[in-house]
Scaffold this motif. Structure first.
Motif, short mmCIF file in Angstrom:
data_model
loop_
_atom_site.label_atom_id
_atom_site.label_comp_id
_atom_site.label_asym_id
_atom_site.label_seq_id
_atom_site.Cartn_x
_atom_site.Cartn_y
_atom_site.Cartn_z
N ASP A 111 0.63 -1.15 -0.64
CA ASP A 111 0.11 -0.41 -0.26
C ASP A 111 1.05 1.22 0.03
N ASN A 112 0.19 2.36 -0.24
CA ASN A 112 1.30 3.51 -0.72
C ASN A 112 0.61 4.36 1.15
N ARG A 113 1.63 4.75 1.46
CA ARG A 113 1.44 4.90 3.06
C ARG A 113 0.38 6.27 3.10
N GLU A 114 0.50 7.05 1.83
CA GLU A 114 0.09 9.02 2.13
C GLU A 114 -1.76 7.92 1.44
N MET A 115 -1.70 7.45 0.43
CA MET A 115 -3.02 7.22 0.08
C MET A 115 -3.48 6.92 0.64
N GLY A 117 -3.56 6.71 3.91
CA GLY A 117 -3.35 7.72 5.04
C GLY A 117 -4.76 8.99 4.63
N LEU A 118 -5.12 9.27 3.16
CA LEU A 118 -6.10 9.85 2.97
C LEU A 118 -7.43 8.98 2.56
N THR A 121 -8.79 9.27 6.17
CA THR A 121 -9.15 10.49 6.56
C THR A 121 -10.58 10.95 5.56
#
Length: 128
Positions: A111-115, A117-118, A121
């Motif tokens: 998984d892409n951590r930033e994605m 997180g989005l 949220t």
């Protein structure tokens, strides 16, 4: 919301396509039209002119016939697929597909951590 207008996709495309078409060699429509994404994408392409490629997400992919010389490509849902389409142009500027692949992504793709997180949220905000 003030100054915010929601219009049907056909109306939005009728407004935007003439300008975009004049600036682009290829017009790609990216759609997320819900459970009936494929049927709605087909209907959208039938309703407007000027789209060269339509990309949409579907759960159960069925090969989509080309309509009005539009190339259809699916992505799967929930980030489960990665797609590749290679579009070529002939001497007269007509386009065609020389390669089309879909790759099912599995647990070996991190998984892409930033994605993530989005998405988290968004989920929290949508529960409010």
């Amino acid at each position: 919301l003030k100054g915010f207008e929601v219009i049907p996709p056909e109306a939005a495309l009728d407004r935007l396509l003439p300008e975009v078409r004049g600036k682009a060699d290829l017009v790609i429509l990216l759609t997320q039209l819900g459970e009936l994404g494929e049927k709605r994408a087909l209907a959208l392409v039938e309703a407007v002119s000027g789209i060269d490629v339509a990309v949409f997400s579907v759960r159960n992919y069925i090969v989509t016939p080309t309509r009005k010389n539009v190339i259809f490509f699916h992505t799967g849902t929930d980030g489960s697929m990665m797609g590749l389409v290679t579009i070529t142009f002939d001497d007269k500027g007509a386009h065609g597909v020389s390669e089309r692949r879909s790759i099912q992504l599995g647990p070996s793709v991190p998984d892409n951590r930033e994605m993530v997180g989005l998405v988290e949220t968004y989920k929290k905000e949508s529960r409010k």
